[in-house]
Design a protein around this motif. Structure first.
Motif, short mmCIF file in Angstrom:
data_model
loop_
_atom_site.label_atom_id
_atom_site.label_comp_id
_atom_site.label_asym_id
_atom_site.label_seq_id
_atom_site.Cartn_x
_atom_site.Cartn_y
_atom_site.Cartn_z
N ARG A 20 1.21 -0.95 0.28
CA ARG A 20 -0.13 -0.02 0.21
C ARG A 20 1.12 0.83 -0.23
O ARG A 20 2.06 0.94 0.72
CB ARG A 20 -0.61 0.10 1.34
CG ARG A 20 -1.83 -1.47 1.00
CD ARG A 20 -3.45 -0.80 1.68
NE ARG A 20 -4.17 -1.42 2.03
CZ ARG A 20 -4.32 -2.70 2.98
NH1 ARG A 20 -3.38 -2.58 3.01
NH2 ARG A 20 -4.98 -3.16 3.21
N ARG A 21 0.63 2.22 -0.83
CA ARG A 21 1.63 3.18 -0.60
C ARG A 21 0.29 4.53 -0.35
O ARG A 21 -0.29 4.30 -0.08
CB ARG A 21 1.11 3.77 -2.48
CG ARG A 21 1.89 3.08 -2.92
CD ARG A 21 2.15 3.14 -5.14
NE ARG A 21 1.66 4.29 -5.05
CZ ARG A 21 2.58 4.62 -6.24
NH1 ARG A 21 3.30 4.63 -7.42
NH2 ARG A 21 2.32 6.67 -6.97
N ALA A 171 -17.11 -2.88 -7.57
CA ALA A 171 -15.62 -1.43 -7.75
C ALA A 171 -14.81 -1.90 -7.15
O ALA A 171 -14.69 -3.09 -5.98
CB ALA A 171 -16.42 -0.50 -6.58
N THR A 172 -13.71 -1.73 -7.60
CA THR A 172 -12.56 -1.69 -7.67
C THR A 172 -11.49 -1.40 -6.11
O THR A 172 -10.64 -2.44 -4.77
CB THR A 172 -11.08 -0.79 -8.12
OG1 THR A 172 -11.56 -0.96 -9.44
CG2 THR A 172 -9.97 -1.31 -7.81
N GLY A 173 -11.82 -0.13 -4.84
CA GLY A 173 -12.15 -0.05 -4.46
C GLY A 173 -12.10 -0.94 -3.12
O GLY A 173 -11.28 -1.25 -2.28
N PRO A 174 -12.74 -1.63 -3.18
CA PRO A 174 -13.50 -2.55 -1.67
C PRO A 174 -12.75 -3.35 -1.88
O PRO A 174 -12.04 -3.97 -0.61
CB PRO A 174 -14.72 -2.40 -1.60
CG PRO A 174 -15.58 -1.40 -2.75
CD PRO A 174 -14.48 -0.44 -3.24
N VAL A 175 -12.44 -3.93 -2.84
CA VAL A 175 -11.63 -5.44 -2.64
C VAL A 175 -10.35 -5.20 -2.82
O VAL A 175 -9.00 -5.51 -1.79
CB VAL A 175 -11.37 -5.90 -4.63
CG1 VAL A 175 -10.67 -6.54 -5.32
CG2 VAL A 175 -12.66 -5.93 -5.09
N PHE A 176 -9.80 -3.64 -2.83
CA PHE A 176 -7.89 -3.51 -2.80
C PHE A 176 -8.13 -3.23 -1.55
O PHE A 176 -6.90 -3.02 -0.94
CB PHE A 176 -7.95 -1.84 -3.13
CG PHE A 176 -6.95 -2.24 -4.96
CD1 PHE A 176 -6.33 -2.71 -4.62
CD2 PHE A 176 -7.71 -2.11 -6.28
CE1 PHE A 176 -4.97 -3.21 -6.18
CE2 PHE A 176 -6.17 -1.92 -7.20
CZ PHE A 176 -5.71 -2.50 -6.95
N LYS A 177 -9.41 -2.92 -1.24
CA LYS A 177 -8.86 -2.46 1.26
C LYS A 177 -9.97 -3.49 1.55
O LYS A 177 -8.80 -3.41 2.54
CB LYS A 177 -10.76 -1.54 1.49
CG LYS A 177 -10.90 -0.95 2.35
CD LYS A 177 -11.46 0.04 2.86
CE LYS A 177 -12.13 1.05 3.84
NZ LYS A 177 -13.20 1.69 4.19
N ALA A 178 -9.78 -4.99 0.64
CA ALA A 178 -9.93 -6.17 1.67
C ALA A 178 -8.98 -6.97 1.58
O ALA A 178 -8.83 -7.70 1.55
CB ALA A 178 -10.93 -6.40 0.57
N TRP A 179 -7.40 -6.43 0.64
CA TRP A 179 -6.46 -6.95 0.49
C TRP A 179 -5.90 -7.37 1.74
O TRP A 179 -5.87 -6.50 3.02
CB TRP A 179 -5.79 -6.48 -0.52
CG TRP A 179 -3.70 -7.10 -0.98
CD1 TRP A 179 -3.68 -8.47 -0.91
CD2 TRP A 179 -3.25 -6.11 -0.59
NE1 TRP A 179 -2.20 -8.28 -1.42
CE2 TRP A 179 -2.23 -6.54 -1.41
CE3 TRP A 179 -2.27 -4.27 0.16
CZ2 TRP A 179 -0.46 -6.74 -0.46
CZ3 TRP A 179 -1.65 -4.27 0.19
CH2 TRP A 179 -0.07 -5.52 -0.14
N ASP A 180 -5.25 -8.73 1.97
CA ASP A 180 -4.39 -8.83 3.11
C ASP A 180 -3.08 -8.03 3.34
O ASP A 180 -2.56 -8.41 5.12
CB ASP A 180 -3.71 -9.89 2.72
CG ASP A 180 -2.98 -10.85 2.49
OD1 ASP A 180 -2.57 -9.83 1.74
OD2 ASP A 180 -2.91 -11.91 2.08
N GLU A 204 -7.95 -11.78 -6.16
CA GLU A 204 -8.79 -12.98 -6.65
C GLU A 204 -9.57 -13.57 -4.87
O GLU A 204 -10.93 -13.38 -4.66
CB GLU A 204 -8.14 -14.28 -7.16
CG GLU A 204 -8.70 -14.97 -7.71
CD GLU A 204 -8.13 -15.85 -8.39
OE1 GLU A 204 -7.85 -17.02 -8.08
OE2 GLU A 204 -7.10 -15.96 -9.55
N ALA A 205 -8.42 -13.40 -3.73
CA ALA A 205 -9.60 -13.86 -2.44
C ALA A 205 -10.11 -12.42 -2.03
O ALA A 205 -10.76 -12.83 -1.64
CB ALA A 205 -8.10 -14.45 -1.51
#
Length: 270
Positions: A20-21, A171-180, A204-205
């Motif tokens: 994350r930046r 939406a892209t935002g929530p997926v990146f937010k859920a990244w571990d 993917e996960a």
């Protein structure tokens, strides 16, 4: 005279999220590839810029001033306007870079008619991280947020591909937010096929945690005679690569029978 361009669907053969930046974006390594199908843009000279949206997914873009094709026209000052009809064949919020592909097609149309300014890459990047890659729409490696491009000769060009989406926008935002937040290692080096085979999609996960139907799509694709199946981008579209067009067609027919509600698009990698 009309100028016609296909906005080629973008897929991520591999997508490694490294960090994350501080600016809210993520440090990525990805292998972009493009399918020979997508939205279709038809442009002709006009007094001022105008975009009309038609097609199966046209109703998803209700505000003509807020779609990325209109914004792309605004990034490229010209003496004359362009009247653009955008046939929206790609689902929206689907991991296919549909909007970015539309913007890339606008850049190619303007290049054909007027030429592009020297700083076109910066103008493209200002519209979205995938847009610079979508201008040429050829297999390439993307780093940084995806805008730092590196050419790679593709040994997958001509490969049969099937795109499948469960018709659920994601939406892209929530997926990146859920990244571990874990760095699972760099993208492999080598040929395009090797990177695709040995790489992964780190989104993917997290995408499946928000949209479980993605795992059903992947299971279905894995049940066909594909040599690789994976989710693209932040989802929910998944793709499968096949040794021949006949094998791909057979898989498409089976999936259409088993899941008539899913969207699918057969094609060939550029």
């Amino acid at each position: 005279m009309a100028h016609i361009q296909t906005a080629y669907a973008k897929i991520n053969l591999a997508l490694h999220v490294r960090a994350r930046r501080d600016d809210g974006y993520h440090e990525l390594e990805t292998l972009f590839a493009f399918v020979d199908q997508g939205d279709v843009l038809t442009a002709s000279a006009a007094e001022q810029d105008e975009v009309t949206v038609v097609g199966e997914f046209g109703t998803a873009l209700t505000d003509p001033f807020d779609n990325i094709a209109t914004k792309a026209l605004g990034k490229l000052p010209r003496a004359n306007g362009l009247r653009v009809m955008l046939e929206k064949n790609l689902p929206v919020a689907a991991g296919l870079g549909g909007g970015s592909a539309d913007a890339g097609a606008i850049f190619r149309i303007v290049r054909e008619i007027h030429g592009l300014p020297d700083d076109w890459q910066a103008r493209a990047a200002a519209l979205g991280a995938d847009v610079p890659a979508c201008v040429e729409s050829l297999t390439c490696i993307g780093r940084g947020t995806g805008t730092e491009l590196e050419t790679i000769e593709s040994n997958l060009t001509g490969t049969s591909v099937l795109l499948v989406n469960p018709r659920i926008p994601l939406a892209t935002g929530p997926v990146f937010k859920a990244w571990d937040g874990e760095d699972h290692g760099p993208m492999p080096t080598g040929t395009a096929s090797l990177i695709a085979q040995k790489g992964r999609n780190d989104l993917e996960a997290p995408a499946i945690s928000i949209c479980p139907e993605i795992s059903t799509v992947l299971e279905s694709l894995n049940g066909t005679d594909a040599f690789l199946s994976r989710m693209s981008g932040s989802g929910a579209t998944c793709f499968a690569l096949y040794r021949s067009h006949d094998v791909m067609r057979e898989a498409a027919e089976k999936l259409a029978f088993d899941h008539p509600d899913w969207w699918q698009m057969p094609g060939t990698l550029r």
